[in-house]
Design a protein around this motif. Structure first.
Motif, PDB file in Angstrom:
ATOM      1  N   PRO A   1      25.421  39.241  44.696  1.00  0.00           N
ATOM      2  CA  PRO A   1      26.463  40.190  45.099  1.00  0.00           C
ATOM      3  C   PRO A   1      26.091  41.036  46.307  1.00  0.00           C
ATOM      4  O   PRO A   1      26.964  41.480  47.039  1.00  0.00           O
TER       5      PRO A   1
ATOM      6  N   SER B   1      36.335  37.794  44.330  1.00  0.00           N
ATOM      7  CA  SER B   1      35.351  36.870  44.902  1.00  0.00           C
ATOM      8  C   SER B   1      35.851  35.430  44.808  1.00  0.00           C
ATOM      9  O   SER B   1      35.374  34.570  45.521  1.00  0.00           O
TER      10      SER B   1
ATOM     11  N   THR C   1      34.723  40.274  40.556  1.00  0.00           N
ATOM     12  CA  THR C   1      34.204  38.930  40.330  1.00  0.00           C
ATOM     13  C   THR C   1      34.671  38.417  38.974  1.00  0.00           C
ATOM     14  O   THR C   1      34.463  39.075  37.975  1.00  0.00           O
TER      15      THR C   1
ATOM     16  N   ALA D   1      27.177  39.670  50.159  1.00  0.00           N
ATOM     17  CA  ALA D   1      28.616  39.420  50.086  1.00  0.00           C
ATOM     18  C   ALA D   1      29.125  38.577  51.242  1.00  0.00           C
ATOM     19  O   ALA D   1      29.946  37.673  51.048  1.00  0.00           O
TER      20      ALA D   1
ATOM     21  N   SER E   1      29.559  43.318  38.855  1.00  0.00           N
ATOM     22  CA  SER E   1      30.338  43.622  40.065  1.00  0.00           C
ATOM     23  C   SER E   1      30.882  45.045  40.017  1.00  0.00           C
ATOM     24  O   SER E   1      30.926  45.731  41.044  1.00  0.00           O
TER      25      SER E   1
END
Length: 163
Positions: A43, A36, A71, A46, A151
């Motif tokens: 999240p 990311s 991430t 995205a 994540s």
């Protein structure tokens, strides 16, 4: 069975994703798995993160669950598993230099990467991106990552649904 393709730098990965999604057939699940680069506010939004950060437009036929984030970077996943780090690096690993496990994904990628480089500087196999990083990734324990990385939980949930 799923297939992974290493696509190189970030923009090339996005270009390859657009080609793959345009050429896919019904029932295919095509995803882009990338860092990311910065902490992600939501999240599950995205493409909003990628629009804001990279100025990437979401392809018309793409959804948020086709973007899988590490991430903020793959090194965040690596430092989250202290046991795997110790197994890989041995007694010269300076585990005290690794960031605390609390809120790992809110830390900048530079802070995470610098800490990992520092923690392994006295090891004969000091951390370097590339083949060495993938060796470490392959030794991570999913149960440990689930405890510390939202994540990872998201990626696992999406892949369980899609595959």
């Amino acid at each position: 069975m799923p297939r992974l393709f290493a696509c190189g730098p970030r923009n090339e990965t996005f270009d390859d994703f657009k080609v793959a999604i345009a050429g896919g057939t019904a029932g295919d699940y095509v995803a882009m798995w990338i860092d990311s680069e910065d902490p992600v506010a939501d999240p599950d939004a995205a493409w909003e993160h990628l629009r804001h950060r990279d100025h990437w437009a979401r392809p018309a036929d793409a959804s948020d669950d086709q973007v899988l984030f590490m991430t903020t970077c793959m090194e965040t996943w690596i430092v989250a598993d202290h046991a795997a780090l110790a197994d890989h690096y041995g007694h010269n690993l300076q585990i005290s230099a690794v960031p605390p496990l609390v809120d790992l994904e809110s830390r900048s990628r530079h802070a995470i990467q610098d800490a990992l480089f520092h923690a392994t500087r006295n090891c004969s196999n000091a951390y370097k991106k590339g083949e060495r990083s993938f060796d470490i990734l392959s030794g991570l324990t999913p149960g440990t990552l689930v405890q510390h990385l939202p994540s990872f939980v998201r990626v696992r949930r999406i892949l369980d649904e899609k595959l």
